[in-house]
Design a protein around this motif. Structure first.
Motif: not given
Length: 208
Positions: A16-23, A59-60, A66-73, A90-95
């Motif tokens: 959810x946080x990544x989605x907001x950052x992308x927006x 965006x890319x 995010x894709x790398x993060x999902x593979x890690x999790x 990690x989210x701090x940097x993304x936001x």
């Protein structure tokens, strides 16, 4: 093994946080679109081509992180306090990324400062992701069974991503925003590293 409730909640929160950052990345272009009141769309796109490029690049980059993060999790069945803390880092940097992206968009002379801020942010995200992978590697009880090689692969990718970001940051000291295209080399570097690691594993298996 079934994922713990804490892991499910943390994954959903992160997504959810990544989605907001992308927006939020699009907001500078929304302001730019107001210029369409006084000029044609063709002129608008031509004049602000760099701004559109900054949005697409960010965006890319966030999508790849995010894709790398999902593979890690995907290697986890549970999380501990350390993993949660590093994930928040990690989210701090993304936001924060929409801020240097906007600076790239609005800076008048496309100088070195905006690029250095942008790349410093990417280094922070990449390094936080590497620390997260290292933490997961060291917490074997939290891993899914049989995922040791996948965890080690995520560490290699984290090292490559961090190295690529640092190299681009150093290049930006001399090339300013002309250094940003170097980011496109990161997937190639990761592919080469994966191939070498696979050859190394095959060589070890052959001599056992």
């Amino acid at each position: 093994m079934q994922e713990s409730r804490s892991l499910v909640r943390l994954t959903a929160f992160t997504d959810g946080v990544v989605a907001i950052a992308l927006t939020l990345l699009i907001l500078p272009l929304v302001d730019t679109a107001r210029d369409a009141q006084t000029e044609t769309v063709r002129d608008l796109v031509r004049e602000h081509a760099g701004d559109f490029a900054a949005f697409v690049m960010s965006f890319v980059v966030v999508s790849l992180f995010w894709m790398v993060h999902r593979r890690v999790f995907d290697n986890l069945v549970d999380v501990g306090e350390g993993i949660m803390l590093l994930n928040s880092l990690w989210l701090l940097g993304v936001v924060f990324l929409p801020v240097p992206t906007a600076v790239l968009t609005y800076e008048v002379n496309q100088g070195r400062g905006a690029t250095l801020l942008y790349m410093a942010n990417l280094v922070f995200i990449a390094f936080s992701g590497l620390l997260l992978s290292l933490r997961i590697r060291d917490r074997v009880p939290l891993q899914r069974p049989g995922r040791a090689e996948a965890v080690q692969r995520s560490v290699r990718r984290g090292v490559i991503a961090t190295s690529a970001m640092v190299a681009t940051l150093v290049a930006a000291l001399f090339l300013a925003n002309l250094a940003l295209p170097l980011l496109a080399l990161m997937p190639l570097m990761q592919a080469v590293a994966e191939r070498r690691a696979q050859r190394h594993n095959n060589h070890d298996d052959h001599h056992r």
